[in-house]
Design a protein around this motif. Structure first.
Motif, PDB file in Angstrom:
ATOM      1  N   PHE A 224      14.544 -16.074   4.766  1.00  0.00           N
ATOM      2  CA  PHE A 224      13.693 -15.943   5.942  1.00  0.00           C
ATOM      3  C   PHE A 224      14.240 -16.897   7.047  1.00  0.00           C
ATOM      4  CE2 PHE A 224      11.077 -13.531   3.314  1.00  0.00           C
ATOM      5  CZ  PHE A 224      10.352 -12.524   3.930  1.00  0.00           C
TER       6      PHE A 224
ATOM      7  N   LEU B 279       9.301  -8.278   2.144  1.00  0.00           N
ATOM      8  CA  LEU B 279      10.698  -7.650   2.237  1.00  0.00           C
ATOM      9  C   LEU B 279      10.966  -6.178   2.227  1.00  0.00           C
ATOM     10  CD1 LEU B 279      11.777 -10.243  -0.586  1.00  0.00           C
ATOM     11  CD2 LEU B 279      12.699 -10.113   1.860  1.00  0.00           C
TER      12      LEU B 279
ATOM     13  N   ASN C 113       9.979  -4.877   5.690  1.00  0.00           N
ATOM     14  CA  ASN C 113      11.345  -5.019   6.899  1.00  0.00           C
ATOM     15  C   ASN C 113      12.507  -4.024   6.352  1.00  0.00           C
ATOM     16  OD1 ASN C 113      11.394  -7.704   8.199  1.00  0.00           O
ATOM     17  ND2 ASN C 113      10.507  -8.318   6.637  1.00  0.00           N
TER      18      ASN C 113
ATOM     19  N   GLN D 136       9.643 -13.976  14.506  1.00  0.00           N
ATOM     20  CA  GLN D 136       9.528 -13.289  13.306  1.00  0.00           C
ATOM     21  C   GLN D 136       8.068 -13.008  12.999  1.00  0.00           C
ATOM     22  OE1 GLN D 136      11.953 -16.799  11.300  1.00  0.00           O
ATOM     23  NE2 GLN D 136      12.438 -15.001   9.751  1.00  0.00           N
TER      24      GLN D 136
ATOM     25  N   LEU E 156      14.863 -11.015   9.122  1.00  0.00           N
ATOM     26  CA  LEU E 156      13.333 -10.467   8.339  1.00  0.00           C
ATOM     27  C   LEU E 156      12.257 -10.960   9.262  1.00  0.00           C
ATOM     28  CD1 LEU E 156      14.262 -10.935   4.866  1.00  0.00           C
ATOM     29  CD2 LEU E 156      14.661  -9.129   6.182  1.00  0.00           C
TER      30      LEU E 156
END
Length: 382
Positions: A317, A187, A190, A232, A330
Motif C-alpha cells: 500500500f 485488495l 482494488n 488512497q 491501491l
C-alpha cells in the motif's frame, strides 16, 4: 416518486453521561415516518440505526426502497445518533467550546454504542405506548449498536434485523483482526475496480507522481494537504458502497485542468480537489474518524490498529513506490490512520483528543455473550 408517508420530528433531552445524576444534557432528534393514511392507526415501532459511526440518518425525499416497505408494517423512527445530524452534532468547531484535548476526549468517550442504546431505551419509554418493546433495523455500524442493544436491554426489543453489521464479541480490542481481514478484502476490491476501469490505473499513478513532485502534496480548498497516502483514502467508500466504483472513476475523470495555453504546466483541477474533500465528509462528520477504532474496544486500547496492520502489509500500500514501478496504486478502505489528523484540515483540531482516545484502555464492555445466547431467533412479520 412523490411522498406517500408523513413525518413528524420528536425532540428529547438525555444525559451525556448516564452514570452522573448532574450530567450535562444532549438532545437526540428522532423523526418518525408513517404511511399516509395510517397516521391514526396503532402500528408497531421500528427504530432504524444508521451506519457509521458518526453519521446521521438520511431524511427521506421519496417513498421507495426499504423505507417504503417498512412503512407498510411499522411506524419508523429515524434516530440521529448522539453527536450526528440534529442530535447535538459534534464538529471541530463545536468541540472548540471545550477547553482542552483532555476535556474533548472525556466528552467524546460517551459517543459509543452503549450510550446510543441508553438513548434509544429512554426514547422508547416515552415514545412507544405503554412502554412496549419495539423492533430495530441496524445497518452496518447500526448492526453493532443493535447487538449492544440485545446485550444491554433485550426486554425493550421485539425483533432485531441486521443488514451487514455483525461485530466481534470477544473482549479486548478486536480491531487488528478486523483490519487484517479488511485489508484482504480491500485488495480484492482494488483489483475489481481496475478491472472495471483499467484506464484509471495510469490516471491514478499520474496523480500520485504529480503530488510527490509538488513537495509531497498540494493544498486543498479547506487548507488541508492532499498527499499520495491521502489520495488512497478515496477507497473508504469508493470500494465498498453501491455505485462506488463509478463515483471513484468520475472523480478521476476530473483530475486535471485543461491546457489552454501551449506549454502551460499541468495541474490538478480545483473541481477534483473539491470533490475529494466532499467525498470524505470529515468536515461535517469528524466523529467517524475520531471514534472509528473505539467501536472495537472493550477494556483495551486500539493504539491505531489500522496503521499497525498497514505496516504489516509491507510495501503493498505504498502509493509512491507503486506509481514509480508502474504498478496499480491501491486504495485503502474503512480505516482511519493517525496522519489523517495532520493532513485533513477538519481533523487537525481534534488530533490530541484522538490520540488520547487511541490510548484509552478502560472502555466499557459493549456485548454480553450470556445475554445474547438467551435471545431467540425468529422471523419478523411481513
Amino acid at each position: 416518486m412523490s411522498l406517500s408517508f408523513r413525518s413528524v420530528t420528536n425532540y428529547f433531552n438525555v444525559p451525556l453521561d448516564y452514570s452522573l445524576p448532574s450530567s450535562p444534557l444532549i438532545s437526540p432528534i428522532c423523526p418518525g415516518v408513517v404511511s399516509a393514511g395510517k397516521e391514526e392507526k396503532r402500528l408497531p415501532y421500528l427504530l432504524f440505526l444508521q451506519g457509521g459511526p458518526g453519521f446521521e440518518c438520511h431524511r427521506p425525499l421519496e417513498s421507495n426502497g426499504w423505507l417504503k416497505r417498512a412503512c407498510e408494517d411499522y411506524r419508523v423512527i429515524l434516530m440521529d445518533q448522539r453527536g450526528t445530524g440534529l442530535s447535538t452534532p459534534l464538529t471541530a468547531q463545536s468541540m472548540a467550546q471545550l477547553e482542552s484535548a483532555k476535556e474533548e476526549a472525556s466528552y467524546l468517550q460517551h459517543f459509543r454504542a452503549d450510550n446510543i442504546v441508553r438513548d434509544a431505551e429512554l426514547i422508547r419509554s416515552f415514545l412507544v405506548p405503554n412502554g412496549e418493546p419495539w423492533s430495530v433495523l441496524g445497518q452496518s455500524y447500526g448492526g453493532f449498536c443493535a447487538i449492544t442493544y440485545l446485550s444491554m436491554a433485550p426486554t425493550g426489543l421485539r425483533h432485531v434485523i441486521l443488514t451487514g453489521g455483525l461485530p466481534p464479541l470477544d473482549g479486548g480490542c478486536s480491531a487488528e483482526a478486523v483490519y487484517r481481514a479488511c485489508f484482504k478484502r480491500v485488495l480484492i476490491q482494488n483489483f475489481k475496480y481496475y478491472e472495471r476501469f483499467p484506464q484509471d490505473e495510469e490516471v491514478v499513478r499520474e496523480v500520485v507522481l504529480y503530488l510527490a513532485e509538488n513537495e509531497g502534496g498540494v493544498t486543498l480548498p479547506s487548507g488541508g494537504r492532499l498527499t499520495p497516502r491521502g489520495l488512497q483514502l478515496l477507497g473508504l467508500s469508493g470500494l465498498g458502497s453501491s455505485g462506488g466504483f463509478e463515483r471513484l472513476h468520475y472523480i478521476f475523470e476530473r483530475a486535471w485542468d485543461p491546457i489552454l495555453v501551449s506549454g502551460a504546466k499541468k495541474q490538478l483541477s480545483y473541481t477534483f480537489l473539491r470533490m475529494y474533500e466532499n467525498w470524505l465528509d470529515f468536515g461535517t462528520n469528524p466523529l467517524y474518524a475520531v471514534m472509528q477504532e473505539s467501536i472495537y474496544c472493550q477494556a483495551a486500547a486500539s493504539k491505531w490498529a489500522a496503521q499497525r496492520v498497514r505496516e504489516e502489509m509491507g510495501v503493498q500500500f505504498e502509493a509512491l513506490l507503486s506509481a514509480r514501478k508502474s504498478a496499480p496504486v491501491l486504495f485503502t478502505g474503512e480505516m482511519v490512520f493517525p496522519w489523517m489528523f495532520d493532513e485533513i484540515a477538519a481533523l487537525r483540531p481534534l488530533k490530541e483528543a484522538a490520540y488520547i482516545l487511541a490510548d484509552k484502555v478502560d472502555w466499557p464492555y459493549l456485548y454480553n455473550k450470556e445475554v445474547l445466547r438467551m435471545n431467540k431467533k425468529q422471523r419478523p412479520p411481513g
